[in-house]
Design an enzyme around this catalytic site. Sequence first.
Site, PDB file in Angstrom:
ATOM      1  N   ASP A  36     -30.142 -20.453 -27.229  1.00  0.00           N
ATOM      2  CA  ASP A  36     -30.870 -21.741 -26.531  1.00  0.00           C
ATOM      3  C   ASP A  36     -31.560 -21.227 -26.242  1.00  0.00           C
ATOM      4  O   ASP A  36     -32.701 -19.731 -26.055  1.00  0.00           O
ATOM      5  CB  ASP A  36     -29.896 -22.146 -26.255  1.00  0.00           C
ATOM      6  N   ASN A  52     -21.853 -31.017 -23.963  1.00  0.00           N
ATOM      7  CA  ASN A  52     -21.876 -32.000 -22.467  1.00  0.00           C
ATOM      8  C   ASN A  52     -21.844 -33.433 -23.874  1.00  0.00           C
ATOM      9  O   ASN A  52     -22.950 -33.522 -25.155  1.00  0.00           O
ATOM     10  CB  ASN A  52     -23.045 -31.531 -22.649  1.00  0.00           C
ATOM     11  N   HIS A  87     -24.486 -31.594 -29.780  1.00  0.00           N
ATOM     12  CA  HIS A  87     -24.338 -29.714 -30.356  1.00  0.00           C
ATOM     13  C   HIS A  87     -22.844 -28.846 -29.328  1.00  0.00           C
ATOM     14  O   HIS A  87     -23.030 -29.656 -28.036  1.00  0.00           O
ATOM     15  CB  HIS A  87     -26.163 -29.260 -29.908  1.00  0.00           C
ATOM     16  N   LEU A  88     -22.917 -27.611 -29.766  1.00  0.00           N
ATOM     17  CA  LEU A  88     -21.776 -26.978 -29.255  1.00  0.00           C
ATOM     18  C   LEU A  88     -22.917 -26.390 -28.536  1.00  0.00           C
ATOM     19  O   LEU A  88     -23.140 -25.638 -29.654  1.00  0.00           O
ATOM     20  CB  LEU A  88     -20.651 -26.372 -29.980  1.00  0.00           C
TER      21      LEU A  88
HETATM   22  P1  AMP Z   1     -27.304 -30.029 -23.244  1.00  0.00           P
HETATM   23  O1  AMP Z   1     -27.456 -30.388 -21.704  1.00  0.00           O
HETATM   24  O2  AMP Z   1     -25.545 -29.835 -23.451  1.00  0.00           O
HETATM   25  O3  AMP Z   1     -27.764 -31.649 -23.905  1.00  0.00           O
HETATM   26  O4  AMP Z   1     -28.025 -29.221 -23.492  1.00  0.00           O
HETATM   27  C1  AMP Z   1     -29.635 -28.912 -24.313  1.00  0.00           C
HETATM   28  C2  AMP Z   1     -29.871 -27.195 -24.689  1.00  0.00           C
HETATM   29  O5  AMP Z   1     -30.575 -27.524 -25.043  1.00  0.00           O
HETATM   30  C3  AMP Z   1     -30.256 -26.851 -23.434  1.00  0.00           C
HETATM   31  O6  AMP Z   1     -29.288 -25.814 -23.108  1.00  0.00           O
HETATM   32  C4  AMP Z   1     -31.666 -26.279 -23.785  1.00  0.00           C
HETATM   33  O7  AMP Z   1     -32.075 -24.932 -23.337  1.00  0.00           O
HETATM   34  C5  AMP Z   1     -31.715 -26.405 -25.391  1.00  0.00           C
HETATM   35  N1  AMP Z   1     -31.984 -27.017 -25.837  1.00  0.00           N
HETATM   36  C6  AMP Z   1     -33.615 -27.636 -25.773  1.00  0.00           C
HETATM   37  N2  AMP Z   1     -34.771 -27.116 -26.498  1.00  0.00           N
HETATM   38  C7  AMP Z   1     -34.996 -26.585 -26.921  1.00  0.00           C
HETATM   39  C8  AMP Z   1     -35.271 -25.338 -27.969  1.00  0.00           C
HETATM   40  N3  AMP Z   1     -36.840 -26.436 -28.775  1.00  0.00           N
HETATM   41  N4  AMP Z   1     -35.025 -24.847 -28.682  1.00  0.00           N
HETATM   42  C9  AMP Z   1     -33.873 -24.478 -28.440  1.00  0.00           C
HETATM   43  N5  AMP Z   1     -32.589 -24.247 -27.421  1.00  0.00           N
HETATM   44  C10 AMP Z   1     -33.427 -25.817 -26.799  1.00  0.00           C
END
Ligand code: AMP
Length: 117
Positions: A35, A90, A103-104
């Site tokens: 992440d 989420n 995503h997990l």
């Molecule tokens: P969610 O709130 O469950 O949709 O989590 C999305 C997650 O994706 C967050 O923890 C972000 O930090 C992560 N995220 C977003 N863009 C990227 C990226 N380009 N590379 C890695 N993680 C990402």
Amino acid sequence: MSTERNADCVFCKIIAGEVPSTKLYEDDWVYAFKDIHPQAPFHALVVPKRHLSTLNDFADEDVELAGRLMLTGKRLAAEHKLPGYRVAMNINREGGQVVFHAHLHVLGGRQMKGQLG
Ligand code: AMP
Ligand code: ZN
């Protein structure tokens, strides 16, 4: 194995190698990477290679894929020698989802608190 993707999806671009990521694991079904804004010393995301926006888009026939997401979390925890960890997903904005490619989250490397927020 389907490789349907969504042209506007950042995680589909990560899977295709068009957006950089730190890869932790990959097989025919799932892709795992760090992440970008870690909420714990270890914070990985495990995503299905096929674009599914949320858990709600998993059909009964996707049961194996759902299980593979979960077991990839277990695999990552073992590889990184996490004595305990949390997996979380989420779903929809009300559930805290920001990126709409399912995503997990796999979190560990610190004492996790009892509540999920
Ligand atoms: P969610 O709130 O469950 O949709 O989590 C999305 C997650 O994706 C967050 O923890 C972000 O930090 C992560 N995220 C977003 N863009 C990227 C990226 N380009 N590379 C890695 N993680 C990402
Ligand atoms: Zn996607």
